[in-house]
Design an enzyme around this catalytic site. Structure first.
Site, PDB file in Angstrom:
ATOM      1  N   GLY A 168       7.420  98.553 -16.658  1.00 17.27           N
ATOM      2  CA  GLY A 168       8.616  99.022 -17.350  1.00 17.27           C
ATOM      3  C   GLY A 168       9.180  98.032 -18.342  1.00 17.27           C
ATOM      4  O   GLY A 168      10.362  98.125 -18.700  1.00 17.27           O
ATOM      5  N   VAL A 188      14.951 101.669 -12.579  1.00 14.24           N
ATOM      6  CA  VAL A 188      14.804 102.868 -13.391  1.00 14.24           C
ATOM      7  C   VAL A 188      13.719 102.725 -14.454  1.00 14.24           C
ATOM      8  O   VAL A 188      13.041 103.696 -14.810  1.00 14.24           O
ATOM      9  CB  VAL A 188      16.159 103.241 -14.044  1.00 14.24           C
ATOM     10  N   CYS A 209      13.220  85.754 -11.006  1.00 16.06           N
ATOM     11  CA  CYS A 209      12.148  86.728 -10.860  1.00 16.06           C
ATOM     12  C   CYS A 209      11.704  86.856  -9.403  1.00 16.06           C
ATOM     13  O   CYS A 209      11.264  85.879  -8.789  1.00 16.06           O
ATOM     14  CB  CYS A 209      10.959  86.300 -11.733  1.00 16.06           C
ATOM     15  N   CYS A 243       6.082  83.958 -14.086  1.00 14.47           N
ATOM     16  CA  CYS A 243       5.925  85.081 -13.162  1.00 14.47           C
ATOM     17  C   CYS A 243       5.164  86.221 -13.833  1.00 14.47           C
ATOM     18  O   CYS A 243       4.292  86.847 -13.222  1.00 14.47           O
ATOM     19  CB  CYS A 243       7.298  85.547 -12.698  1.00 14.47           C
ATOM     20  N   SER A 259       9.030  98.935  -9.147  1.00 10.87           N
ATOM     21  CA  SER A 259       9.928  97.924  -8.576  1.00 10.87           C
ATOM     22  C   SER A 259      11.096  98.519  -7.805  1.00 10.87           C
ATOM     23  O   SER A 259      11.771  97.810  -7.058  1.00 10.87           O
ATOM     24  CB  SER A 259      10.488  97.045  -9.699  1.00 10.87           C
ATOM     25  N   GLY A 300       3.345  99.316 -11.914  1.00  5.76           N
ATOM     26  CA  GLY A 300       4.126  98.443 -11.059  1.00  5.76           C
ATOM     27  C   GLY A 300       5.506  99.057 -10.833  1.00  5.76           C
ATOM     28  O   GLY A 300       6.329  99.080 -11.748  1.00  5.76           O
TER      29      GLY A 300
END
Length: 365
Positions: A121, A11, A193, A97, A8, A6
């Site tokens: 992450g 970092v 979120c 979420c 986003s 996933g």
């Protein structure tokens, strides 16, 4: 393995993908868009995040797909978020979420793409012990996100990798910088979120119209007016507009039926403290412990572990703490631990006041 990460634009997910690639896996990225109500408002810029995700995947030389889960987010997360605020509670949308979008919709979609595993992450760890998967705290205690992941079950944990679980945030930043990732110094995202940073009261007012009412002390003394009980949370200090001498004022209770917000003066007012709480909507990651039992618990993210006793209650579970707790908030999650292992948790239904004199506050909560 074939792993879908996933991505986003942040970092953490970028370094997660990098580490899996270095380990020899076949890695691809998936960017999730989950909010379409007002893409131009606030700092929630899906377009900006997507551009960064594309730059990251180009740098790594991995493919990036996009998927829109806006309908699922609205139906499974945001509708619940609004219903809880209408009821006078303060929900934690990140918890739901994670369960419904990141580790359900995302997982299901990744499996249709032929993935063996998904990865994110998040700062957490997973291992397998005695025939089941365990959710463990991250090595970096300051970044540990297991609190937000307590609703994950065995199926999701069996398919999920958390490459950052053994790293500190400082190490993640260093790896990103040394590798030349384009987002190595990008600021971490905050806020709701997938919705982002907002002026929360004005954002909520778009969906829950204001119903002004009175602010009173527990003794019934009027202290001013409020914009709507739903907009306030237990322990809140800012935004009350109560002047005068002495210590600051805090929200200590809410009554949706009468639209009264209860306030008291002083950071350590007894009405802000509780000795126990009742939790419902329980979820155990593994086997339910034999009750009653001793445990460690958190009633909010980053709170130090609190020693407590778990016992059955007609409405779920009663958690009695060894030391009194401040600003326990209905609608938030209480999460249980055994040393490094996250056992599960539940939703706080009500808090028990520390003294019989505060019984009326318990009823009003």
């Amino acid at each position: 393995m074939k792993i879908v990460v996933g991505i986003s634009g942040g970092v953490d997910s970028a370094v997660a993908a990098l580490l899996l690639q270095r380990a020899g896996h076949e890695v691809s990225g998936l960017f999730m868009k989950n909010w379409e109500e007002d893409d131009t408002a606030g700092r929630c810029s899906a377009e900006e995040d997507l551009k960064m995700a594309q730059a990251v995947c180009k740098h790594l030389g991995i493919p990036l797909r996009t998927v829109n889960f806006s309908t699922e987010y609205w139906e499974r997360v945001f509708s619940y978020f609004l219903s809880e605020y209408r009821a006078g509670r303060t929900p934690n949308p990140d918890v739901l979420c994670n369960k419904e979008i990141k580790f359900r919709a995302f997982l299901e979609h990744a499996l249709t793409l032929g993935a063996d595993r998904i990865a994110t992450g998040h700062y957490a760890r997973v291992d397998r012990h005695a025939g089941r998967h365990r959710l463990l705290r991250a090595e970096d205690a300051n970044k540990d996100q297991s609190y937000f992941l307590y609703l994950l079950g065995q199926e999701a944990l069996a398919r999920t990798l958390f490459p950052l679980g053994e790293l500190t945030k400082t190490e993640v930043r260093r790896i990103a910088r040394e590798t030349g990732l384009p987002n190595h110094d990008r600021q971490d995202s905050t806020g709701i979120c997938f919705i982002g940073e907002r002026d929360f009261k004005s954002f909520l007012a778009r969906y829950l119209p204001a119903h002004t009412g009175e602010m009173r002390t527990l003794a019934g003394v009027r202290k001013g007016g409020h914009d709507g009980v739903a907009y306030y949370t237990i322990g809140q200090r800012q935004g009350l507009g109560i002047g005068g001498e002495g210590e600051p004022w805090y929200v200590v209770g809410k009554d949706i039926a009468t639209n009264i917000l209860y306030v008291e003066q002083g950071e350590h007012h007894p009405a802000l403290y509780s000795e126990a709480l009742i939790a419902g909507q329980l979820h155990w990651i593994g086997n339910e412990p034999s009750l009653p039992c001793k445990s460690l618990a958190k009633t909010r993210y980053r709170q130090p572990d609190q020693a407590c006793t778990l016992a059955r209650h007609e409405n779920g579970l009663r958690i009695t703490f060894n030391t009194r707790q401040r600003a326990i908030t209905p609608g938030q999650s209480v999460v249980f631990y055994d040393a490094e292992e996250c056992l599960g948790g539940g939703i706080i239904e009500k808090a028990s006041p520390i003294a019989a004199a505060d019984a009326k506050l318990s009823a009003r909560r």
